[in-house]
Design an enzyme around this catalytic site. Structure first.
Site, PDB file in Angstrom:
ATOM      1  CE  LYS A  73     -32.717 -32.911  81.025  1.00 58.14           C
ATOM      2  NZ  LYS A  73     -32.683 -31.736  80.426  1.00 58.14           N
ATOM      3  N   GLY A 136     -31.653 -29.643  72.867  1.00 55.31           N
ATOM      4  CA  GLY A 136     -32.839 -30.209  73.882  1.00 55.31           C
ATOM      5  C   GLY A 136     -33.810 -29.279  74.759  1.00 55.31           C
ATOM      6  CB  VAL A 234     -32.387 -21.262  78.421  1.00 57.72           C
ATOM      7  CG1 VAL A 234     -33.615 -21.469  77.123  1.00 57.72           C
ATOM      8  CG2 VAL A 234     -30.619 -21.653  76.997  1.00 57.72           C
ATOM      9  N   GLY A 257     -31.911 -17.238  82.642  1.00 57.81           N
ATOM     10  CA  GLY A 257     -32.264 -18.958  82.236  1.00 57.81           C
ATOM     11  C   GLY A 257     -32.594 -19.124  84.135  1.00 57.81           C
TER      12      GLY A 257
END
Length: 292
Positions: A73, A136, A234, A257
């Site tokens: 990423k 992140g 999440v 999530g």
């Protein structure tokens, strides 16, 4: 009716390591078929040293675009031509869109979270929220929330080496978006209590509640929760963490999530095709996959 693969069929995919466990091929290929887009989606295990040439292949093969997951990423940012505002602020991307050979990097995790909140009737724009964790996923959520107009965000993280690194990034996000973002030590229980008392939403973006920590909760005590404080976690496996169970016990709205996973995928699908993903068709398939 399923589309037949032809000479005009386009390709989208996932670059990750590992990639084979992903739900994305099922999600996107089903969505392509449902919306009449002549494309398929495949997963690719991409070694870090081959990332640059793999991203070049998006142009060479005229792919619609790709998703990226760990460990690519952040590294992928240097190989694209342009970044969305959120991707630039975060310094990471999870989606690349091929616009006639020009590669645009996006991050859709935060979009997925904000859409999940909206779909679950949680209003946070113009209000204050508290988020646990600053990794992140947390940074993506913080950034998108700030861009969308959340007034203030209290971020709690363990005071480690990462804490020092994330502080200037949060300050930069706050400056550009005019959102009040404060970073606090997760062990400061008084500050945590004060922040939650002033917040309209609590988000857990840590891994506490996920295996092997399913019997743990990221809050020091359940008394910090209240009926009018919605909780978003999440984590989607397990579907109900100890935190969400505690929130439900107080009468609060508790959301896992899974919808974030769904809507971050829907955002990428829209970026590639200009079409809305048929989420009502994809959601039960995703729920079935999670339970396997």
């Amino acid at each position: 009716m399923e589309n037949e693969i032809s000479g005009r069929t386009r390709l989208a995919g996932l670059f990750a390591l590992p990639a084979r466990h992903s739900f994305s091929p099922m999600m996107h290929t089903t969505a392509f078929q449902a919306t009449g887009v002549d494309a398929v989606y495949l997963s690719f295990d991409v070694q870090p040293e081959r990332l640059g040439e793999s991203i070049q292949a998006i142009r060479d093969l005229e792919m619609l675009g790709i998703n990226l997951s760990m460990p690519h990423k952040m590294e992928a940012v240097k190989y694209v031509d342009e970044l969305s505002q959120a991707a630039r602020l975060i310094g990471a991307i999870n989606t690349i869109v091929n616009q006639d050979g020009k590669l645009i990097g996006h991050i859709t995790d935060g979009i997925g979270c904000m859409e999940s909140l909206k779909q679950n009737g949680i209003e946070i724009i113009g209000k204050r929220m508290t988020i646990l964790g600053a990794g992140g996923a947390a940074t993506a959520i913080i950034t998108q929330a700030a861009i969308d107009g959340v007034e203030a965000i209290d971020v709690f993280n363990i005071k480690d080496d990462f804490y020092k690194k994330i502080e200037p990034k949060l300050a930069m996000i706050a400056e550009e978006t005019n959102c009040q973002i404060q970073l606090h030590d997760l062990t400061d229980e008084k500050q945590l209590a004060d922040s939650l008392a002033a917040s309209s939403l609590l988000i857990n973006a840590t891994n506490i509640g996920m295996a092997p920590k399913t019997d743990q909760m990221p809050l020091p005590n359940e008394g910090l929760l209240r009926k009018d404080l919605p909780v978003f976690d999440v984590i989607y496996h397990p579907g109900e963490t100890k935190l969400l169970k505690a929130a439900k016990a107080t009468g609060a709205k508790a959301v896992n999530g899974l919808d974030m996973l769904l809507y971050q995928g829907a955002a990428a699908f829209n970026l590639w095709t200009g079409k809305e993903m048929p989420v009502e068709q994809i959601q039960p398939l995703l729920e079935k996959e999670i339970k396997k």
